[in-house]
Scaffold this active site. Sequence first.
Site, mmCIF file in Angstrom:
data_model
loop_
_atom_site.group_PDB
_atom_site.id
_atom_site.type_symbol
_atom_site.label_atom_id
_atom_site.label_comp_id
_atom_site.label_asym_id
_atom_site.label_seq_id
_atom_site.Cartn_x
_atom_site.Cartn_y
_atom_site.Cartn_z
ATOM 1 N N GLU A 104 44.775 -43.096 82.376
ATOM 2 C CA GLU A 104 44.329 -44.361 81.793
ATOM 3 C C GLU A 104 42.947 -44.699 82.339
ATOM 4 O OE1 GLU A 104 46.664 -48.432 81.004
ATOM 5 O OE2 GLU A 104 46.383 -47.997 83.126
ATOM 6 N N TYR A 175 41.401 -57.101 81.024
ATOM 7 C CA TYR A 175 40.279 -56.352 81.580
ATOM 8 C C TYR A 175 39.113 -56.356 80.593
ATOM 9 C CZ TYR A 175 43.646 -54.874 85.123
ATOM 10 O OH TYR A 175 44.566 -54.854 86.136
ATOM 11 N N ARG A 297 62.005 -52.378 80.126
ATOM 12 C CA ARG A 297 62.948 -52.150 81.224
ATOM 13 C C ARG A 297 64.267 -51.600 80.695
ATOM 14 N NH1 ARG A 297 66.350 -55.096 84.321
ATOM 15 N NH2 ARG A 297 65.870 -57.015 83.221
ATOM 16 N N CYS A 343 67.511 -49.710 87.175
ATOM 17 C CA CYS A 343 66.565 -50.688 87.706
ATOM 18 C C CYS A 343 67.229 -52.064 87.752
ATOM 19 C CB CYS A 343 65.334 -50.724 86.811
ATOM 20 S SG CYS A 343 64.166 -52.042 87.185
#
Length: 855
Positions: A104, A175, A297, A343
């Site tokens: 990335e 960003y 998730r 998770c």
Amino acid sequence: MSRDPRYDILFEPIRIGPVTAKNRFYQVPHCTGMGYLRPHTLAAMRGVKAEGGWGVVCTEYNSIHPSSDDLPHVSAALWDDSDVRAHAAMTDRVHAHGALAGAELWHGGARSPNLFTRETPMDVASLPNLAGHPFQTRAMDRTDIRDLRRWHRRAALRAREAGFDIVYVYATHGYLLANFLDPRVNTRSDEYGGSLVNRVRLVRELIEETKEAVGDRCAVAVRFKADETIGDDGVPEFGERREMFAMLAELPDLWDINVADYSLEMGVSRFTQEGALEPYMSWVKSATTRPVVTVGRYTSPDAMAALVRRGIADFVGAARPSIADPFLPRKIEEGRIEDIRECIGCNICYAGDATGTPIRCTQNPAMGEEWRKGWHPERAPAKGSDARILIVGAGPAGLEAARALGARGYAVMLAEAGRDLGGRVTREARLPGMSAYARVRDHRAQQLAKMPNVEIFRESRLTAQDVFDVGADHVAIATGATWRRERFDGKAFVPVAVDGAEVLTPDDIMAGRLPDGPTVVFDGDNYYMAGVIAERIRETGLPVTYVTEEDSVSAWAGKTSERWRIRTRLMRLGVDIVTAHALTAFDGRTATLECAYTGAPLRIAATGAVLVGQRTPNDALHREILAMAGGDPARLPFTLTRIGDCDAPAIIAAATYAGRRYAMGMDAAADPDQPMRHERIDVGAAAAGAPDAAYRETLLRYFEEEVAGEAWFRALAARLADPAHRRAMTLLAEVEAHCAAIVAPLLARHGLRPAPRADLVASGEADAARGPQDWDGMIALMRATFPGFIADFLRLEAMAPEADRAVLRRMTEHEVVAVAFLEAEAAGAADSVAPLLRYLATPVATPPIDARPAA
């Protein structure tokens, strides 16, 4: 077991421009706290994920130029050839398992303070630093934009040179590129601002230029958000995003889609459920023919398959689930759904980014330790003795210690004083929104149930004499900790209750003992517990005031991306909030607070007070055992160790880590002065090009072992009747020979002379005669021992001078492909020898990095 046909769709290969992913499991870019500071740690961690079956394994964000520096948040980088070499260590490991590697490319713009490089930050306009630092950016002019495009192209070429298969244009998460797209942030009046076409221009140019630079060999992906602004959860506010997407829809080879609200994208399980991004994704697939990946998730294979079948995405993206269980895809493929380590959505992994430290995981204590300690999430070295081990306490530390020791083959007795396993995680999982934490207990209890060498004794509160009577060789005390009723004032614990009043603790609340009137909850812990306790009490309808000495609610929880949501939840529940105050006294009618700055008192009417501060280790049993030996542990008939909260109260991730550390240290030589490897610049002899004696000795020994290993495999092959088995063993011999040929020039470089080949061959053949003589026995022996050799080779890499490391990476790779063959063979794969053939197809000579072919 074999794969359930319902999940076949997840294992379909998917074309991404010029490359093909072997399945739909896509580990999206995620931060690690490793980056360019810890390349060996990073490479080993990503390599384990590829071994676990992920079809695509990406890095974290890669700074393309020193004007985008995020320290103390540790990014990766593609500034120069040194970064190329560092990344090659990762891509080699990823490719060894047939996965694609993605990079990335990133420029942070106004989110980059450049605290390390001190380069002037720049963005679409002169903006304040978006991470809260007292700086502003320079507004980019046309020269800056041309520079950015050049830096991006050069970084893309370096990514290709490093062996990446997918290169990202990163246009989201606030960003630089996201600010060009944003209609409120981008106030430019030139060709890069104003109209939608102009605001999209720079992203379009970077996509096109990246494809032109690397598109013959690498796919180009774009990370992009599906909605415009943060709204209510599950109710997207799209703004111009559809029109913007339509302008770019067919340009890249893949779309990686997220959302505007990072606290939803990275939402903790208290506030965000599996698949939370799906409402935002409803339109994306219909607007492009390119493959799409998104996260959510996902830990349920049914939810993953449904995501694809319903046409929401082509790939199942994951960061956190791939951290909790790097072998999640392989477990689904092998029909071992019950073994998935799910998770829990605690975001301890993300805290590593905030603290600038390597990533951690509550569920997977091996995360981040693959290189420096040689830990593996699924394998452990065989037991080193026939010792019997007693573990007292079945909380997260005790459960993990028992599981890991059981996996190593030890005889383990786990004694729990109560009926329920899990200790603190069982109690905490009953609090509002905390049910996912029960997965810490459930996974380990499920694994222990499969281990005949592990006995669990419930309702077995042991005395010191009981421990002696068991007759174990090793004893671990994992009896947890108790929440204190005193406040820590910075130097000492001081009482809060006065005039006979009682202060409650989280232990009381979790045991069902609740206040009966207006209550003050004081947060001296500053993580999640006080907020959850306040919520639990508020559920009963009582007025609640949350108090903290910090300037914000749940201050430490900012590192796990949940602080904002915790405060929002409390405010919506009607909980009053008082910051920058300490609870100094409670008399049953009034809570007295003290301002952290002025010391001025503030009194609140309250009939209940709950102190969420620190904890006291429950180490009485440990002290009683030592007392029976006169305080001298050397006089005990067993080793005695405290682990987890009983040793030092901390977070749950620290408890599971303590359990794993105890198990991995059993019967292992440990150096208390050098407990782990470190990645630091060595300014001594090795860094100057003159390797030390230890490195030269180890290099020579490992080379000799390759020669002996070839003879060992050939001797084993001669004992096998099955042609397929004989061929596989012969290929392993050829891999050893190929590796030896690759490494041989290093011996010449350092003037090393191996033992005579005849002696090494004789040694290998003698070893073959001593080991198993049947195929299953041979494979079992190799599966038990070979994974540990990978850590040995990685340690050799760390010892080596820079000039040797490219060759030594290929030495490490030969062991990686051998392990990949063994695992494939154990799973019954028809093409189990494919990793060996790939390695044998590589040239013996290792070209310098700047001489590698572009395609």
